[in-house]
Scaffold this active site. Structure first.
Site, PDB file in Angstrom:
ATOM      1  N   SER A 196       0.855  -1.191   0.000  1.00  9.10           N
ATOM      2  CA  SER A 196       0.000   0.000   0.000  1.00  9.10           C
ATOM      3  C   SER A 196       0.888   1.237   0.000  1.00  9.10           C
ATOM      4  CB  SER A 196      -0.886   0.002   1.252  1.00  9.10           C
ATOM      5  OG  SER A 196      -1.517   1.252   1.434  1.00  9.10           O
ATOM      6  N   TYR A 203      -1.606   0.015  10.736  1.00  9.59           N
ATOM      7  CA  TYR A 203      -1.557  -0.370   9.327  1.00  9.59           C
ATOM      8  C   TYR A 203      -0.244   0.076   8.692  1.00  9.59           C
ATOM      9  CZ  TYR A 203      -3.322  -1.164   4.587  1.00  9.59           C
ATOM     10  OH  TYR A 203      -3.512  -1.620   3.300  1.00  9.59           O
TER      11      TYR A 203
END
Length: 239
Positions: free
Chosen positions: A142, A155
């Site tokens: 990501s 995250y």
């Protein structure tokens, strides 16, 4: 890499990005093993993907946080297809909250899924790829793996770690004929993190956009290794 008849595992592949990648591989003639945590979703995905072409499709229930389940997944695919050429580590979860509001259990679950799970899959897959003379590992990361944001510490930690892991692994196995790349998408219109696909979010990337990148990577000449790829929406809302 010539894809016809190759064998692949895609984790977290019953919906969203993983499902789009599995579909794209099947269309290329790749035999695909799908996996997810829920058996009914795996069965449905296998049935639907099997109708798309002549490639063989199988599936296995697997929580990538469980090393024994990962070993069983890899063994199942190798037994079904006779070997393993491609591993796409897509399974992932998100947790978005301030650090003091994040439980140790939530932090552990994200790291174990997004980072430990990738390690488990790679560790089990690499020996099989070496026996085939090479392969390709693609990790779905990501842009949060290089851009930190408040309420995303958990995250961020998992994806920053995944990027570093991917870079080091790439250097370890490149001379064994195994390529390693990681893809860093921006906003994708899926159910990830409790989001909802919608027409209002059509400016976001679609799962098919990430699948196209995966197929493009696999088609690169053997001499070429795009090891890190960023992809983001071309026209996000103006701030």
């Amino acid at each position: 890499m010539g894809l016809q008849g190759k064998s692949a595992i895609v984790t977290g592949s019953t919906k969203g990005i993983g499902r789009a990648i599995a579909e794209a591989l099947v269309r290329e003639g790749v035999n695909v093993c799908v996996s997810a945590r829920h058996g009914d979703e795996v069965e449905r995905a296998v049935a639907e993907l099997s109708e798309m072409g002549e490639a063989r499709v199988t599936g296995a229930v697997c929580d990538v946080r469980d090393y024994e389940e990962v070993k069983a997944l890899i063994a199942h695919a190798v037994e079904e297809f006779g070997g393993l050429d491609i591993l796409v580590n897509n399974a992932g979860i998100g947790h978005f909250a301030r650090v003091e509001e994040t439980s140790p259990e939530d932090f552990r679950a994200v790291l174990e899924t997004n980072l430990f799970g990738v390690f488990y899959c790679c560790r089990e897959a690499i020996p099989h790829m070496k026996r085939r003379g090479g392969g390709y590992i693609i990790n779905i990361s990501s842009l949060a793996g290089k851009n930190a944001h408040p309420q995303m510490a958990t995250y961020n930690a998992s994806k920053f770690g995944l990027n570093g892991f991917s870079e080091a692994l790439m250097q370890e196995v490149r001379h064994d004929g195994i390529k390693v790349s990681y893809i860093m998408p921006g906003s994708v219109n899926t159910y990830f993190g409790g989001d909802q696909p919608s027409a209002e979010k059509s400016w976001q990337l679609q799962p098919e956009d990430i699948a196209r990148v995966v197929i493009d990577l696999l088609h690169h000449d053997e001499r070429s290794l795009p090891s890190a790829i960023e992809i983001r929406p071309s026209r996000p809302p103006k701030k």
